[in-house]
Structures are given as C-alpha cells and as structure tokens.
Motif scaffolding. Structure first.
Motif, mmCIF file in Angstrom:
data_model
loop_
_atom_site.group_PDB
_atom_site.id
_atom_site.type_symbol
_atom_site.label_atom_id
_atom_site.label_comp_id
_atom_site.label_asym_id
_atom_site.label_seq_id
_atom_site.Cartn_x
_atom_site.Cartn_y
_atom_site.Cartn_z
ATOM 1 N N PHE A 49 10.645 17.427 12.599
ATOM 2 C CA PHE A 49 11.793 16.701 12.040
ATOM 3 C C PHE A 49 12.878 16.469 13.089
ATOM 4 C CE2 PHE A 49 15.949 16.567 9.958
ATOM 5 C CZ PHE A 49 15.754 15.518 9.068
ATOM 6 N N SER A 50 13.213 17.492 13.840
ATOM 7 C CA SER A 50 14.318 17.389 14.799
ATOM 8 C C SER A 50 14.027 16.336 15.856
ATOM 9 C CB SER A 50 14.559 18.746 15.469
ATOM 10 O OG SER A 50 14.807 19.742 14.494
ATOM 11 N N TYR A 51 12.851 16.390 16.415
ATOM 12 C CA TYR A 51 12.536 15.459 17.502
ATOM 13 C C TYR A 51 12.086 14.100 16.981
ATOM 14 C CZ TYR A 51 13.301 19.219 20.757
ATOM 15 O OH TYR A 51 13.906 20.218 21.482
ATOM 16 N N TYR A 52 11.692 14.036 15.710
ATOM 17 C CA TYR A 52 11.429 12.730 15.116
ATOM 18 C C TYR A 52 12.720 11.919 15.027
ATOM 19 C CZ TYR A 52 10.976 9.200 11.492
ATOM 20 O OH TYR A 52 11.036 8.022 10.784
ATOM 21 N N ILE A 53 13.810 12.558 14.628
ATOM 22 C CA ILE A 53 15.103 11.865 14.533
ATOM 23 C C ILE A 53 15.512 11.313 15.895
ATOM 24 C CG2 ILE A 53 17.550 12.124 14.011
ATOM 25 C CD1 ILE A 53 15.754 12.134 11.553
ATOM 26 N N LEU A 54 15.365 12.125 16.929
ATOM 27 C CA LEU A 54 15.715 11.667 18.276
ATOM 28 C C LEU A 54 14.764 10.548 18.725
ATOM 29 C CD1 LEU A 54 17.493 12.019 20.773
ATOM 30 C CD2 LEU A 54 15.890 13.778 21.576
ATOM 31 N N GLY A 55 13.487 10.705 18.443
ATOM 32 C CA GLY A 55 12.508 9.706 18.852
ATOM 33 C C GLY A 55 12.683 8.381 18.149
ATOM 34 N N ILE A 56 12.978 8.410 16.846
ATOM 35 C CA ILE A 56 13.143 7.146 16.106
ATOM 36 C C ILE A 56 14.413 6.440 16.549
ATOM 37 C CG2 ILE A 56 14.475 7.916 14.097
ATOM 38 C CD1 ILE A 56 11.366 5.650 14.083
ATOM 39 N N CYS A 57 15.439 7.195 16.911
ATOM 40 C CA CYS A 57 16.644 6.573 17.482
ATOM 41 C C CYS A 57 16.304 5.882 18.803
ATOM 42 C CB CYS A 57 17.731 7.615 17.691
ATOM 43 S SG CYS A 57 18.469 8.244 16.170
ATOM 44 N N SER A 58 15.431 6.505 19.600
ATOM 45 C CA SER A 58 15.001 5.897 20.849
ATOM 46 C C SER A 58 14.214 4.620 20.587
ATOM 47 C CB SER A 58 14.148 6.892 21.647
ATOM 48 O OG SER A 58 13.660 6.302 22.831
ATOM 49 N N LEU A 59 13.337 4.625 19.579
ATOM 50 C CA LEU A 59 12.563 3.432 19.233
ATOM 51 C C LEU A 59 13.481 2.287 18.806
ATOM 52 C CD1 LEU A 59 9.965 1.884 18.594
ATOM 53 C CD2 LEU A 59 9.929 3.010 16.356
#
Length: 368
Positions: free
Chosen positions: A222-232
């Motif tokens: 969950f934590s790194y998904y939020i960061l990753g989707i912001c990057s996308l």
C-alpha cells in the motif's frame, strides 16, 4: 487494523525521510523521459500487411503475388475492407494496400492508376517501412509490365497515416517508455525496503510486534503503491502537457491498468527484497530484472515478431510486454476493448502469481 495503520504510517515516514525514494519516483522518470524524447529513435522491420483486391483482373493477381513473395512483408489477402480495417485497429496489421476496381482500366487506357496504401501511424518508423516497401513492390511489378520507362508516374499511390498524422516517432516512444519508467520505479522502490529492514536491524523489532505476515505484505504494497501511482500520474502529465503527446483513450482505464502493472512490478521488487538481505545486491538484481527486459524485450525497442522463437516465448512472462501494447494503443488509438482485455488478463495473472510468492517467501522469513 490499528497495527496495520501504524505500520503504514511508519512506511510513509520512512519514504519522506529517505530522499532516494523521491529521486526514484520523480527525478529518474523525468530524466528518462527527456532521453526518450530527445535522444532515441526506433526502427522496425517485418511488416504485417493486409491486401484488398477490388479489381479481379489476372494482372492484379501477379501484383498480389509480388507482395506475397517479398521477404520483408507478411501479406494477408482480405475479402472485406471492414475486416482488414478492423485488424489494423486491433494492431494485427501494420499496414494495408487496396487495389481499386478501376485499376486495370486506368492502367490500360494510360490514365493514372491509383493504389491506396494505409499505414498505422502509432508506430511511425513501421509506417515509413510500409510506405517504402509497398512503393518498392509496386515499382518492381510495374517494371515487369514494361511501364516504367514508357509511362512514368502511371501509378500514384495514395498514402493514409492512421492515428499519427504527423508521423512523429515520439508519439509512441514516450508512451511506450512509461513501461520502462514504471518498471524501474515499482521494482527499485520495493527491492530495497525489506533488505533495508534487515540491514538496519529493524526487522527484528518488527518480528517482536504483533504485526502479522499479511499486514506486513499489505503495508509494504500500500505505501509504495501510493508513491508509485503518483509517479505514474506525474509521467502521464509530463507526456501530455510538456511534450504534447496526444491522448485519445480513457484516463480511468489508464489508471486501472497502470495500477495493475505497477502492482506487478512491485511484486517483482518485493520478491527480490525478501530473498536478498543486502540492498546493493537487491538493487543490482532489480535493475537486471526490470530495466533490461523492459527496454529490450517488451516490444518498445524491437518488434517481438522479429525476435527468435526463444525470446518470443520469454516475453510472455514479462509484464512490460503487455503494458507497452496497452499504453501505446491508449495514447494514440484510444481505448480498444480487445487490447485492454487481453493485456489486463495477463497482467492480472502475473500480479497474483507474484503476490503469492511474495507472501509465501515473507511467511518463511518471518517465521525464521
């Protein structure tokens, strides 16, 4: 639930305090986008070509044979224009040639005989190859009939470029490069997290808490998904606004399939991180597993159809292959249900398989 919330909060605080996460999520994608925009051009060969013969004259049959005998073309003859156009839309063909019903009449009467050449502009260099190969085959066939010197310019091909009217290669390079960028972001961000816990000695502290294995995996995802989707989203915004790449699809569909692809890449990173306790080793392995396959075997740099059989089969287990196919279609051709469905199914299977291995491997290590 409170334990999971506390663990997620701890992960977000760690992300904020660690500048490398921001560097990987935002600075690295920006640099890669600049390189792909201004430093890379791509060529491709091995063209899938559709051929529609509206003129039944036997002389036209020899033209069809000339297309079929060309070793650079894989020619398929159609009885219906609609079926041929549908295959272009679904990326089954990279171009098409239509011989109109008045072709032979015009040729015999000395009038310009037109042949319609259609190319898929979502792959600019491939579109150029279609035009060159089609014109070359027509010129050679015309020479066999003795028209080249006697009646120059008798045949006037009409060119149509679909999806990418400007024939700008960056219109498909930039969207396709998102697969490479998000692979690096998703895999690198998560490849270091568990290894970092072991190196810093915080894993022992986590083992002493009531944090379950499921909560551990869910918190990391969950934590790194939020960061990753912001990057996308940042990368898509960069392509659309700064580089002016046209987007004809659905942002909702892009978000959903992009999330699935990101979770799949995160699964690769977490699996590497749970196996190797050293951050440097995990980083090196994640680069090999994430960057090289995404760049060389996804269909972005080289067409998969031109690869040897072994590598074509190998690409079937690479998530980047399916996201490249989806993202290029989404940007230039719009949302095509068949392309979305098949790529989503394969990404979903890969995501679940990786999630299973991450959970099982984390389970074994937490018990130790």
């Amino acid at each position: 639930m409170k334990i999971l919330q506390a663990f997620i909060k701890k992960e977000f605080l760690q992300i904020v305090r660690d500048p490398s996460s921001i560097l990987i999520a935002f600075i690295l994608p920006t640099l890669l986008s600049l390189i792909y925009m201004y430093g890379i051009n791509m060529d491709s060969v091995n063209i899938s070509l559709g051929l529609k013969l509206d003129d039944a004259n036997p002389r036209v049959t020899t033209l069809a044979r000339s297309f079929s005998n060309n070793r650079y073309l894989q020619t398929r003859i159609y009885d219906s224009r609609d079926a041929m156009y549908s295959d272009i839309v679904n990326s089954k063909l990279q171009g098409a040639v239509v011989v109109p019903n008045d072709f032979t009449v015009n040729l015999n009467n000395g009038r310009p005989a037109q042949i319609l050449v259609i190319t898929d502009g979502s792959e600019t260099n491939t579109a150029n190859y279609v035009q060159l190969y089609a014109s070359g085959v027509i010129a050679q066939w015309l020479a066999t009939l003795g028209h080249t010197s006697q009646q120059p310019g008798l045949i006037e091909p009409q060119l149509r470029v679909w999806y990418n009217e400007k024939v700008d290669s960056h219109y498909f390079i930039l969207p396709g490069s998102l697969a490479v960028t998000i692979s690096l972001v998703g895999i690198l961000l998560t490849a270091l997290v568990v290894a970092r816990e072991w190196e810093r000695g915080t894993m022992e502290a986590l083992l002493s808490t009531r944090l379950s294995r499921l909560q551990f995996v869910a918190g990391k995802y969950f934590s790194y998904y939020i960061l990753g989707i912001c990057s996308l989203l940042f990368n898509v915004l960069l392509c659309v606004t700064v580089f002016a790449i046209p987007f004809r699809g659905s942002y909702i569909m892009l978000f959903l399939v992009g999330s699935l692809f990101l979770l799949t890449c995160m699964g690769i990173g977490l699996l590497v991180s749970t196996i190797f306790k050293n951050q440097f080793l995990a980083c090196q392995i994640s680069l090999v597993m994430g960057f090289l396959p995404a760049l060389l075997l996804s269909g972005l740099m080289f067409p998969i159809s031109s690869m040897p059989a072994f590598f074509r089969y190998l690409t079937a287990v690479l998530p980047q292959r399916y996201f490249v196919s989806f993202i290029e279609s989404e940007f230039l051709a719009g949302t095509i249900s068949e392309i979305v469905l098949i790529n989503t199914v394969y990404l979903g299977i890969l995501c679940l398989v990786l999630l299973f291995f991450v959970y099982k491997n984390t389970l074994a290590r937490l018990e130790k």
